[in-house]
Scaffold this motif. Sequence first.
Motif, PDB file in Angstrom:
ATOM      1  N   LYS A 197       0.855  -1.281  -0.088  1.00  0.00           N
ATOM      2  CA  LYS A 197       0.152  -0.213  -0.030  1.00  0.00           C
ATOM      3  C   LYS A 197       0.830   1.278  -0.038  1.00  0.00           C
ATOM      4  O   LYS A 197       1.898   1.383   0.410  1.00  0.00           O
ATOM      5  N   SER A 198       0.481   2.303  -0.507  1.00  0.00           N
ATOM      6  CA  SER A 198       1.390   3.444  -0.800  1.00  0.00           C
ATOM      7  C   SER A 198       1.162   4.441   0.151  1.00  0.00           C
ATOM      8  O   SER A 198      -0.193   4.703   0.724  1.00  0.00           O
ATOM      9  N   ALA A 199       2.131   5.070   0.648  1.00  0.00           N
ATOM     10  CA  ALA A 199       2.108   6.074   1.893  1.00  0.00           C
ATOM     11  C   ALA A 199       2.913   7.181   1.522  1.00  0.00           C
ATOM     12  O   ALA A 199       3.902   6.924   1.027  1.00  0.00           O
ATOM     13  N   VAL A 200       2.348   8.362   2.027  1.00  0.00           N
ATOM     14  CA  VAL A 200       3.041   9.621   2.244  1.00  0.00           C
ATOM     15  C   VAL A 200       3.475  10.015   3.870  1.00  0.00           C
ATOM     16  O   VAL A 200       2.482   9.955   4.450  1.00  0.00           O
ATOM     17  N   LEU A 201       4.616   9.928   4.126  1.00  0.00           N
ATOM     18  CA  LEU A 201       4.891  10.465   5.525  1.00  0.00           C
ATOM     19  C   LEU A 201       5.646  11.795   5.330  1.00  0.00           C
ATOM     20  O   LEU A 201       6.584  11.891   5.053  1.00  0.00           O
ATOM     21  N   THR A 202       4.863  12.520   6.134  1.00  0.00           N
ATOM     22  CA  THR A 202       5.274  14.246   6.044  1.00  0.00           C
ATOM     23  C   THR A 202       4.969  14.583   7.792  1.00  0.00           C
ATOM     24  O   THR A 202       4.751  13.881   8.460  1.00  0.00           O
ATOM     25  N   PHE A 203       5.302  15.749   7.841  1.00  0.00           N
ATOM     26  CA  PHE A 203       5.341  16.592   9.239  1.00  0.00           C
ATOM     27  C   PHE A 203       4.603  17.729   9.122  1.00  0.00           C
ATOM     28  O   PHE A 203       4.440  18.554   8.047  1.00  0.00           O
ATOM     29  N   TYR A 204       3.935  17.731  10.319  1.00  0.00           N
ATOM     30  CA  TYR A 204       3.154  19.361  10.313  1.00  0.00           C
ATOM     31  C   TYR A 204       3.448  19.622  11.880  1.00  0.00           C
ATOM     32  O   TYR A 204       3.138  18.927  12.785  1.00  0.00           O
ATOM     33  N   PRO A 205       3.796  20.969  12.269  1.00  0.00           N
ATOM     34  CA  PRO A 205       3.929  22.004  10.947  1.00  0.00           C
ATOM     35  C   PRO A 205       5.170  21.684  10.336  1.00  0.00           C
ATOM     36  O   PRO A 205       6.074  20.749  10.676  1.00  0.00           O
ATOM     37  N   HIS A 206       5.583  22.582   9.461  1.00  0.00           N
ATOM     38  CA  HIS A 206       6.808  22.481   8.667  1.00  0.00           C
ATOM     39  C   HIS A 206       7.938  22.547   9.539  1.00  0.00           C
ATOM     40  O   HIS A 206       7.977  23.539  10.597  1.00  0.00           O
ATOM     41  N   PRO A 207       9.276  21.586   9.432  1.00  0.00           N
ATOM     42  CA  PRO A 207      10.326  21.597  10.586  1.00  0.00           C
ATOM     43  C   PRO A 207      10.872  22.958  10.725  1.00  0.00           C
ATOM     44  O   PRO A 207      11.506  23.477  11.618  1.00  0.00           O
ATOM     45  N   SER A 208      10.667  23.943   9.387  1.00  0.00           N
ATOM     46  CA  SER A 208      11.324  25.077   9.749  1.00  0.00           C
ATOM     47  C   SER A 208      10.741  25.917  10.759  1.00  0.00           C
ATOM     48  O   SER A 208      11.563  26.911  11.259  1.00  0.00           O
ATOM     49  N   VAL A 209       9.658  25.606  11.303  1.00  0.00           N
ATOM     50  CA  VAL A 209       8.893  26.484  12.373  1.00  0.00           C
ATOM     51  C   VAL A 209       9.878  26.273  13.688  1.00  0.00           C
ATOM     52  O   VAL A 209      10.298  27.250  14.290  1.00  0.00           O
ATOM     53  N   PHE A 210      10.464  25.129  13.722  1.00  0.00           N
ATOM     54  CA  PHE A 210      11.258  24.920  15.037  1.00  0.00           C
ATOM     55  C   PHE A 210      12.763  24.877  14.776  1.00  0.00           C
ATOM     56  O   PHE A 210      13.501  25.506  15.607  1.00  0.00           O
ATOM     57  N   LEU A 211      13.171  24.223  13.409  1.00  0.00           N
ATOM     58  CA  LEU A 211      14.579  24.066  13.242  1.00  0.00           C
ATOM     59  C   LEU A 211      15.088  25.555  12.924  1.00  0.00           C
ATOM     60  O   LEU A 211      16.401  26.060  13.115  1.00  0.00           O
TER      61      LEU A 211
END
Length: 303
Positions: free
Chosen positions: A45-59
């Motif tokens: 099965k296909s998946a997209v693993l992503t992040f919220y909020p965008h890491p730039s908010v913290f990094l």
Amino acid sequence: MKIIKVKGAQHERILDPLCAAIGNFDGVHLGHQKLIEECKRHGYKSAVLTFYPHPSVFLKKIPDYKLITPMEHKADIFARMGIDYLIIIEFNEDVARISKDEFIQWMKNLNIKSCVCGYDFTFGRKAEGTILDLSKEFEFYEVKKFIFEDVRVSSTYTRELLSLGNIPKANRLLGRTFSIRGEVIYGSQKGRKIGFPTANIEYKNYYLPGNGVYFVTIFLQQKLYYGMCNIGNNPTFNFSLKKRMEVNVFGLDEDIYGENIEVFFHEKIREERAFASVEELTEQLTRDKKQCYMLSSTMNFTK
């Protein structure tokens, strides 16, 4: 498409073994699409693993980080591409500190058996994890950098094009028409008084194109309209420190406050500038509208 939200160790159990494309996917441009199509080819099965909020908010410590495609918009694009699962990891200070080994274990707990990443993907605390680490733990597929029209396709370059008002090229790199979704909110209503009523759009954390007037199409109440959009600070009347996005919808003369609309950008008409009088502004808007109608008659725009 099923959406799984991951907060810490808490998430819904996934029974299906997955092949996951991993990344931020801001813009879901042609390079991202190549990753996503690859993850659909390997028997899971296909998946997209992503992040919220965008890491730039913290990094990068950018609390109001602007996005080409905020999460809800991005999710709709993934669904149209036929992805089975969207896995959204809540990114915070704790996630930023996890080790590469902890991140790999996280992936295994999500029943990820195979993964697809770009050649430069890194993960874990201080970006210590690389695609080499993933290749030791999973069936791994690397996607090389994507070159289109002699440039490396990236979210950063797409933003540069939008800032410059080069909408046609940005659209080519995105593989679709760049658009912004938002709610129509109350504005100054100055436009209505001079014959050019505008819908003031609450654009939230979308990345806006550079200041100026644009030929657009507008999807509203299940109909598609032509129109023109001004992005900027209103230098002639009611100057605003915050950029405003105002749309004149051709052929529409009704109250649409509170409506959700989507504005599709096709071409920049001119720069935003201050006018000496209402008459001068009205004359320019008349010319702008005529130019937009000329574009609409010679080019076939769709969503």
